[in-house]
Each structure stands twice: as C-alpha cells, then as structure tokens.
Design a protein around this motif. Structure first.
Motif, PDB file in Angstrom:
ATOM      1  N   SER A   2       0.814  -1.206   0.000  1.00  0.00           N
ATOM      2  CA  SER A   2       0.000   0.000   0.000  1.00  0.00           C
ATOM      3  C   SER A   2       0.852   1.261   0.000  1.00  0.00           C
ATOM      4  N   GLY A   3       2.087   1.158   0.484  1.00  0.00           N
ATOM      5  CA  GLY A   3       2.922   2.342   0.570  1.00  0.00           C
ATOM      6  C   GLY A   3       2.601   3.178   1.793  1.00  0.00           C
ATOM      7  N   ARG A   4       1.697   2.711   2.650  1.00  0.00           N
ATOM      8  CA  ARG A   4       1.366   3.455   3.873  1.00  0.00           C
ATOM      9  C   ARG A   4       2.523   3.331   4.862  1.00  0.00           C
ATOM     10  N   THR A   5       2.873   4.436   5.498  1.00  0.00           N
ATOM     11  CA  THR A   5       3.966   4.398   6.464  1.00  0.00           C
ATOM     12  C   THR A   5       3.477   4.877   7.820  1.00  0.00           C
ATOM     13  N   GLU A   6       3.771   4.119   8.845  1.00  0.00           N
ATOM     14  CA  GLU A   6       3.381   4.479  10.212  1.00  0.00           C
ATOM     15  C   GLU A   6       4.637   4.580  11.066  1.00  0.00           C
TER      16      GLU A   6
END
Lengths: 44, 167
Positions: A2-6
């Motif tokens: 997804s390319g989501r970064t947390e």
C-alpha cells in the motif's frame, strides 16, 4: 504493497532497554566485521 | 524461516542477504493472547561495496528475492534493525540524517518502488526507541497484521526489560 507508512515512537525507553539495544547494535557491527573477514578469506 | 542468498552487484561486489526467525518469546506471548498467528523474521543485509554504489537494480533484486520468500508465507512480519553506527558506503555523511534514519528511509523507498512484486497490501512501520540518537526498527507487515504492531512494540520493550534484568 500500500505504501502506507506508520511510526511508533517510544520516546523514553528505560536504561535497561537502551542497554539491550546497544548490545543489539554491537552484535550488528560484529556481524558486519565477520562478513568483512569472510570476504578477506575468500578474496585475499 | 532461515534463508540466505548472495547477490552480486553490477560492479562485482558481494552482498549477503538473509531472513531468519527471531523474537520467538515476543511472538508466543502475543499469539497466546490475540490468537492471530504470525512470525517475526529478521532481515540482514551485509555488504562492503568498494567498487561502486549499490544501484537501484541491485536493491530491486534484493526486494524481489525477499518478496519471493515471503509471498507464500501469510503469517510473516519482517523486522530490520537499522545499524546506527556503521557509515553508509559511498554516501557522504549527512548532518541531518543519521545512518539508522538513512537505512530506514532506504528500506521504505525500496519496498514502495516494488509494490507490484507482491499481490498483498503491505504497510511500512517504523519503531523508534529514544529521541537524540534513536535505535530504529523497520517493520514491514501485511494490512491484516496492522492491529498487532503496537502489541509487538510493547511486548518487545517488555522483553528487552526482562532480558536486561536476567543479565
């Protein structure tokens, strides 16, 4: 992916945790040294 | 899991990449309470590229190998402990970016550029201990494991405390 970064921040880890993290860092450096020695042995 | 591969860069330097299971005590404790199976796999990349910088093509090979290894392992969560001392080869030291932060950013970009390699939805996570000279873990996990990550961070901290007390 997804390319989501947390990011999880543990801002004030205890001294005990820092001590172990420091050991993990030393182990990492040792692994790197071992790799360099291995390279030296195979390609003198 | 315990897998290893040697990857040779276009300039002939050798990189040793490995994936191995780790933090079993952290895993066991959380599985017992949450009943969600998962396996923490540590990524290690060793190299000393003296002939030239590691190119994006080489990083792509590394990413492809990793994705091939974990694509059929739905319970896998990848961990990478970012070395905070060893300088980055062929990169001028930056005052603004610590080696661990550089490695962490590199991992993010590496996987985000290779989104098409995996059919799953993956999330990049960064676990930072401390502020001034932080210790950084880069975590890659599937969306389905998102609810576990804060538990893992908490349990990892508590496990590190227990290990310190035993020594």
């Amino acid at each position: 992916m997804s390319g989501r970064t947390e990011i999880i921040n543990i801002k004030n880890p205890s001294d005990k945790v820092l001590k172990i993290l420091k050991k993990m860092q030393s182990r990492k450096e040792q692994r790197h040294t071992d790799f360099l020695n291995e390279l030296q042995t195979t390609n003198p | 899991m315990n897998k290893q591969i040697d990857i040779i860069t276009a300039k002939g330097d050798k990189l040793k990449v490995s994936l191995s299971s780790c933090y079993e005590s952290v895993t066991d404790t959380i599985i017992q309470s949450r009943h969600i199976p998962f396996d923490i796999i540590e990524i290690s990349i060793e190299g000393n590229p003296t002939n030239g910088p590691v190119t994006i093509d080489t990083f792509r090979k590394i990413a492809k190998w990793m994705v091939d290894c974990i694509d059929k392992e739905p319970d896998t969560i990848l961990f990478y402990f970012c070395d905070c001392n060893t300088p980055i080869p062929n990169i001028r030291p930056s005052k603004d970016l610590l080696p661990a932060q550089y490695r962490n950013n590199l991992f993010s970009r590496l996987f985000q550029r290779n989104v098409t390699l995996s059919s799953d939805m993956w999330v990049d996570e960064t676990l930072v201990f401390g502020e001034e000279n932080p210790y950084i873990f880069h975590i890659l996990h599937r969306e389905s494991h998102s609810t576990l990550i804060s538990d893992i961070a908490r349990e990892l901290e508590s496990t590190l405390n227990i290990i310190a007390e035993q020594k």
